[in-house]
Design a protein around this motif. Structure first.
Motif, PDB file in Angstrom:
ATOM      1  N   ILE A  31     -15.292 -20.992  -6.210  1.00 46.28           N
ATOM      2  CA  ILE A  31     -15.810 -19.575  -6.617  1.00 46.28           C
ATOM      3  C   ILE A  31     -14.578 -18.643  -6.571  1.00 46.28           C
ATOM      4  CG2 ILE A  31     -16.913 -17.733  -5.434  1.00 46.28           C
ATOM      5  CD1 ILE A  31     -18.750 -19.839  -3.997  1.00 46.28           C
ATOM      6  N   ILE A  32     -13.451 -18.998  -5.897  1.00 50.71           N
ATOM      7  CA  ILE A  32     -12.469 -17.912  -6.170  1.00 50.71           C
ATOM      8  C   ILE A  32     -11.805 -18.062  -7.657  1.00 50.71           C
ATOM      9  CG2 ILE A  32     -10.160 -17.384  -5.379  1.00 50.71           C
ATOM     10  CD1 ILE A  32     -11.217 -17.735  -2.269  1.00 50.71           C
ATOM     11  N   PHE A  33     -11.626 -19.541  -7.979  1.00 44.91           N
ATOM     12  CA  PHE A  33     -11.109 -19.632  -9.266  1.00 44.91           C
ATOM     13  C   PHE A  33     -12.228 -19.043 -10.419  1.00 44.91           C
ATOM     14  CE2 PHE A  33     -11.378 -22.364 -12.830  1.00 44.91           C
ATOM     15  CZ  PHE A  33     -10.159 -22.586 -13.566  1.00 44.91           C
ATOM     16  N   LYS A  34     -13.423 -19.498 -10.229  1.00 45.55           N
ATOM     17  CA  LYS A  34     -14.343 -18.746 -11.394  1.00 45.55           C
ATOM     18  C   LYS A  34     -14.364 -17.286 -11.459  1.00 45.55           C
ATOM     19  CE  LYS A  34     -16.886 -21.111 -13.358  1.00 45.55           C
ATOM     20  NZ  LYS A  34     -16.916 -21.757 -14.812  1.00 45.55           N
ATOM     21  N   THR A  35     -14.407 -16.693 -10.087  1.00 43.75           N
ATOM     22  CA  THR A  35     -14.421 -15.030 -10.041  1.00 43.75           C
ATOM     23  C   THR A  35     -13.300 -14.667 -10.381  1.00 43.75           C
ATOM     24  OG1 THR A  35     -14.265 -15.141  -7.548  1.00 43.75           O
ATOM     25  CG2 THR A  35     -16.465 -15.395  -8.704  1.00 43.75           C
ATOM     26  N   GLU A  36     -12.062 -15.182 -10.198  1.00 42.65           N
ATOM     27  CA  GLU A  36     -10.541 -14.808 -10.424  1.00 42.65           C
ATOM     28  C   GLU A  36     -10.470 -13.669  -9.315  1.00 42.65           C
ATOM     29  OE1 GLU A  36      -9.885 -13.877 -14.453  1.00 42.65           O
ATOM     30  OE2 GLU A  36     -10.116 -15.794 -14.979  1.00 42.65           O
TER      31      GLU A  36
ATOM     32  N   PRO B  37     -14.343 -13.028  -3.493  1.00 44.16           N
ATOM     33  CA  PRO B  37     -15.516 -12.254  -3.357  1.00 44.16           C
ATOM     34  C   PRO B  37     -15.766 -11.607  -2.248  1.00 44.16           C
ATOM     35  CG  PRO B  37     -15.817 -14.352  -4.289  1.00 44.16           C
ATOM     36  CD  PRO B  37     -14.485 -14.262  -3.898  1.00 44.16           C
ATOM     37  N   GLU B  38     -16.838 -10.271  -2.220  1.00 42.91           N
ATOM     38  CA  GLU B  38     -17.253  -9.702  -0.905  1.00 42.91           C
ATOM     39  C   GLU B  38     -18.395 -10.384  -0.258  1.00 42.91           C
ATOM     40  OE1 GLU B  38     -15.240  -7.444   0.706  1.00 42.91           O
ATOM     41  OE2 GLU B  38     -13.829  -7.612  -0.712  1.00 42.91           O
ATOM     42  N   VAL B  39     -18.752 -10.282   0.897  1.00 44.17           N
ATOM     43  CA  VAL B  39     -19.943 -10.788   1.448  1.00 44.17           C
ATOM     44  C   VAL B  39     -21.033  -9.965   0.798  1.00 44.17           C
ATOM     45  CG1 VAL B  39     -21.287 -10.739   3.802  1.00 44.17           C
ATOM     46  CG2 VAL B  39     -18.782 -11.365   3.722  1.00 44.17           C
ATOM     47  N   GLY B  40     -22.084 -10.682   0.548  1.00 42.44           N
ATOM     48  CA  GLY B  40     -23.332 -10.109  -0.167  1.00 42.44           C
ATOM     49  C   GLY B  40     -23.331 -10.271  -1.654  1.00 42.44           C
ATOM     50  N   GLN B  41     -22.155 -10.488  -2.275  1.00 44.21           N
ATOM     51  CA  GLN B  41     -22.051 -10.786  -3.798  1.00 44.21           C
ATOM     52  C   GLN B  41     -22.681 -12.128  -4.193  1.00 44.21           C
ATOM     53  OE1 GLN B  41     -17.643 -10.126  -4.348  1.00 44.21           O
ATOM     54  NE2 GLN B  41     -18.468  -8.843  -6.173  1.00 44.21           N
ATOM     55  N   THR B  42     -23.515 -12.182  -5.299  1.00 45.91           N
ATOM     56  CA  THR B  42     -23.927 -13.446  -5.801  1.00 45.91           C
ATOM     57  C   THR B  42     -23.490 -13.470  -7.160  1.00 45.91           C
ATOM     58  OG1 THR B  42     -25.903 -11.942  -6.742  1.00 45.91           O
ATOM     59  CG2 THR B  42     -26.139 -13.141  -4.365  1.00 45.91           C
ATOM     60  N   PHE B  43     -23.391 -14.812  -7.531  1.00 47.32           N
ATOM     61  CA  PHE B  43     -22.804 -15.308  -8.746  1.00 47.32           C
ATOM     62  C   PHE B  43     -23.482 -16.488  -9.362  1.00 47.32           C
ATOM     63  CE2 PHE B  43     -19.556 -13.991  -5.820  1.00 47.32           C
ATOM     64  CZ  PHE B  43     -18.790 -12.836  -6.585  1.00 47.32           C
ATOM     65  N   LYS B  44     -23.619 -16.599 -10.567  1.00 44.97           N
ATOM     66  CA  LYS B  44     -24.406 -17.753 -11.274  1.00 44.97           C
ATOM     67  C   LYS B  44     -23.388 -18.361 -12.238  1.00 44.97           C
ATOM     68  CE  LYS B  44     -28.415 -18.794 -14.123  1.00 44.97           C
ATOM     69  NZ  LYS B  44     -29.370 -18.264 -14.899  1.00 44.97           N
ATOM     70  N   PHE B  45     -23.275 -19.817 -11.743  1.00 49.70           N
ATOM     71  CA  PHE B  45     -22.251 -20.589 -12.798  1.00 49.70           C
ATOM     72  C   PHE B  45     -23.182 -21.649 -12.997  1.00 49.70           C
ATOM     73  CE2 PHE B  45     -19.221 -18.700  -9.485  1.00 49.70           C
ATOM     74  CZ  PHE B  45     -18.680 -17.628 -10.343  1.00 49.70           C
ATOM     75  N   ASN B  46     -23.209 -22.296 -14.281  1.00 49.63           N
ATOM     76  CA  ASN B  46     -23.957 -23.343 -14.889  1.00 49.63           C
ATOM     77  C   ASN B  46     -25.338 -23.541 -14.082  1.00 49.63           C
ATOM     78  OD1 ASN B  46     -21.444 -24.037 -16.206  1.00 49.63           O
ATOM     79  ND2 ASN B  46     -20.479 -24.908 -14.318  1.00 49.63           N
ATOM     80  N   ASN B  47     -26.070 -22.668 -13.974  1.00 45.61           N
ATOM     81  CA  ASN B  47     -27.433 -22.491 -13.452  1.00 45.61           C
ATOM     82  C   ASN B  47     -27.576 -22.824 -12.054  1.00 45.61           C
ATOM     83  OD1 ASN B  47     -28.802 -22.093 -16.112  1.00 45.61           O
ATOM     84  ND2 ASN B  47     -28.637 -24.230 -16.720  1.00 45.61           N
ATOM     85  N   ILE B  48     -26.633 -22.560 -11.293  1.00 50.14           N
ATOM     86  CA  ILE B  48     -26.598 -22.328  -9.854  1.00 50.14           C
ATOM     87  C   ILE B  48     -26.100 -21.155  -9.369  1.00 50.14           C
ATOM     88  CG2 ILE B  48     -25.526 -23.614  -7.722  1.00 50.14           C
ATOM     89  CD1 ILE B  48     -24.935 -26.090  -9.414  1.00 50.14           C
TER      90      ILE B  48
END
Length: 103
Positions: free
Chosen positions: A46-51, A54-65
């Protein structure tokens, strides 16, 4: 429900996963195909993908996940403790329901 330490099944599509769980274990346990070439743990991925961290509560979508950051280690600024994951269903589509991250 899951046999791998650090992976807890919430329901058929949601899992609470510790950030230090190995990506290879997650792929095997949840039948996913997260890339293993840039990070060895879920937090690292997640750190690699977001560069960023991230903070608590943040949401991310990578490759349909979808990933939601639940906790950060208070003793280490660079550690994500728990991440909630909404995995792909059998049709390979996200089934996003309102409030899916509430238990």
């Amino acid at each position: 429900d899951s046999s791998t330490i650090g992976i807890r099944r919430i329901n058929d599509k949601q899992y609470r996963i510790r950030g230090d769980v190995n990506i290879r274990d997650i792929n095997r346990e949840l039948d996913l195909k997260l890339p293993e070439n840039n990070a060895s743990t879920l937090a690292g991925y997640i750190i690699f993908k977001t560069e960023a961290l991230p903070e608590v509560g943040q949401t991310f979508k990578f490759n349909n996940i979808i990933y939601e950051i639940l906790n950060k280690n208070k003793n280490q600024n660079d550690s994500l403790e728990q991440i909630k994951v909404l995995s792909k269903n059998k049709d390979k589509k996200i089934e996003k329901r309102q409030g899916w991250w509430n238990q």
